[in-house]
Design an enzyme around this catalytic site. Structure first.
Site, mmCIF file in Angstrom:
data_model
loop_
_atom_site.group_PDB
_atom_site.id
_atom_site.type_symbol
_atom_site.label_atom_id
_atom_site.label_comp_id
_atom_site.label_asym_id
_atom_site.label_seq_id
_atom_site.Cartn_x
_atom_site.Cartn_y
_atom_site.Cartn_z
ATOM 1 N N HIS A 166 41.916 -20.905 -25.915
ATOM 2 C CA HIS A 166 41.066 -19.641 -26.061
ATOM 3 C C HIS A 166 41.813 -18.851 -25.522
ATOM 4 C CE1 HIS A 166 38.789 -23.099 -23.802
ATOM 5 N NE2 HIS A 166 39.478 -23.940 -22.611
ATOM 6 N N SER A 212 36.382 -32.505 -22.231
ATOM 7 C CA SER A 212 35.332 -31.981 -21.887
ATOM 8 C C SER A 212 34.206 -31.875 -22.611
ATOM 9 C CB SER A 212 35.883 -31.645 -20.134
ATOM 10 O OG SER A 212 36.318 -30.043 -20.837
ATOM 11 N N GLU A 270 40.952 -30.770 -33.927
ATOM 12 C CA GLU A 270 40.541 -29.630 -32.501
ATOM 13 C C GLU A 270 39.839 -30.687 -31.806
ATOM 14 O OE1 GLU A 270 39.060 -26.061 -31.815
ATOM 15 O OE2 GLU A 270 39.334 -25.916 -29.603
ATOM 16 N N HIS A 315 38.567 -32.007 -27.024
ATOM 17 C CA HIS A 315 38.834 -31.312 -26.059
ATOM 18 C C HIS A 315 37.924 -32.299 -25.477
ATOM 19 C CE1 HIS A 315 39.908 -27.840 -26.588
ATOM 20 N NE2 HIS A 315 39.222 -27.456 -27.488
ATOM 21 N N ASN A 349 43.999 -31.125 -28.955
ATOM 22 C CA ASN A 349 44.005 -31.089 -27.101
ATOM 23 C C ASN A 349 45.279 -30.072 -27.053
ATOM 24 O OD1 ASN A 349 42.715 -30.127 -25.335
ATOM 25 N ND2 ASN A 349 41.932 -32.992 -24.358
ATOM 26 N N ASP A 357 48.301 -18.825 -35.210
ATOM 27 C CA ASP A 357 49.491 -18.730 -36.156
ATOM 28 C C ASP A 357 50.240 -20.051 -37.434
ATOM 29 O OD1 ASP A 357 48.385 -15.779 -36.902
ATOM 30 O OD2 ASP A 357 50.063 -15.548 -36.044
ATOM 31 N N ARG A 365 44.059 -35.344 -12.642
ATOM 32 C CA ARG A 365 43.636 -34.038 -12.542
ATOM 33 C C ARG A 365 42.046 -34.113 -13.023
ATOM 34 N NH1 ARG A 365 43.826 -30.449 -18.593
ATOM 35 N NH2 ARG A 365 43.005 -28.846 -17.399
ATOM 36 N N ARG A 371 35.656 -21.246 -21.963
ATOM 37 C CA ARG A 371 36.081 -22.092 -22.097
ATOM 38 C C ARG A 371 35.290 -21.915 -23.633
ATOM 39 N NH1 ARG A 371 39.462 -25.250 -18.404
ATOM 40 N NH2 ARG A 371 38.651 -24.930 -16.658
ATOM 41 N N PRO A 419 49.108 -28.203 -22.425
ATOM 42 C CA PRO A 419 49.467 -27.209 -20.679
ATOM 43 C C PRO A 419 48.402 -28.895 -19.865
ATOM 44 C CG PRO A 419 49.201 -26.194 -22.193
ATOM 45 C CD PRO A 419 49.420 -26.569 -22.927
ATOM 46 N N ASN A 420 48.843 -29.361 -19.251
ATOM 47 C CA ASN A 420 48.354 -30.095 -17.829
ATOM 48 C C ASN A 420 47.452 -31.434 -18.649
ATOM 49 O OD1 ASN A 420 48.398 -28.209 -16.117
ATOM 50 N ND2 ASN A 420 46.958 -27.090 -17.547
HETATM 51 C C1 DQA Z 1 40.837 -29.322 -22.465
HETATM 52 C C2 DQA Z 1 39.803 -28.426 -22.293
HETATM 53 C C3 DQA Z 1 40.475 -26.483 -21.454
HETATM 54 O O1 DQA Z 1 39.583 -25.644 -21.148
HETATM 55 C C4 DQA Z 1 40.762 -26.621 -21.153
HETATM 56 O O2 DQA Z 1 41.919 -26.329 -20.415
HETATM 57 C C5 DQA Z 1 42.442 -28.274 -20.690
HETATM 58 C C6 DQA Z 1 41.204 -29.743 -20.880
HETATM 59 C C7 DQA Z 1 39.798 -30.166 -22.269
HETATM 60 O O3 DQA Z 1 40.072 -31.624 -23.252
HETATM 61 O O4 DQA Z 1 38.714 -30.950 -22.331
HETATM 62 O O5 DQA Z 1 43.180 -29.071 -19.995
HETATM 63 O O6 DQA Z 1 40.952 -29.080 -23.696
#
Ligand code: DQA
Length: 142
Positions: free
Chosen positions: A79, A101, A97, A99, A73, A86, A17, A110, A9-10
């Site tokens: 979280h 940030s 995994e 991320h 990601n 699952d 963003r 986070r 998401p996002n």
């Molecule tokens: C993220 C970190 C997450 O906490 C956040 O909700 C994201 C991006 C990252 O790539 O740093 O959407 O996964």
């Protein structure tokens, strides 16, 4: 080797963003950069992004027999999504995994990843380079 690279998401809004946190490149620019990276020369990469938890899980189910590894990601799903956790266990996809940030130096919520314990490794805080670190991890663990 087939690797699926999933963004949750996002992450479709990368570039616009919070660029100070996530960088100024769009997701398609990041994906093209990954694809053209020299370490990916002999790899088959498939990219997928969705804002929907169910669509991500459906995609994992679809790829469970054909993908050798998954890099994900999961955005905020990281979280709290036990359904995603699952799905990693159910599909037996070997998962890394990532991320962009540094999730360990931001808000407290986070710092928790409900998928970390079912992943081979977690990379964070390196921007787009985290995806390459994940691929290096896969290549080195072969
Ligand atoms: C993220 C970190 C997450 O906490 C956040 O909700 C994201 C991006 C990252 O790539 O740093 O959407 O996964």
């Amino acid at each position: 080797m087939n690797i699926i690279i999933i963004n949750g998401p996002n992450l479709n809004l990368l570039g616009e963003r919070e660029p100070e946190v996530y960088g100024s490149e769009s997701l398609s620019e990041v994906n093209t950069w990954i694809e053209n990276h020299e370490i990916c020369a002999d790899l088959s990469l498939e990219f997928f992004q969705s804002n929907s938890e169910g669509s991500i899980i459906d995609f994992m189910h679809e790829k469970r027999h054909s993908a050798d590894y998954m890099i994900i990601n999961p955005g905020a799903l990281t979280h709290y999504s036990y359904a995603l956790r699952d799905a990693i266990v159910a599909t037996q996809l070997k998962t890394i995994e990532v991320h962009l940030s540094d999730i360990h130096n931001r808000e407290n919520f986070r710092k928790i990843s409900v998928i970390k314990s079912v992943c081979l490794a977690q990379y964070y805080g390196k921007g787009k380079h985290g995806y390459i670190e994940a691929i290096k991890h896969i290549l080195e663990s072969k």
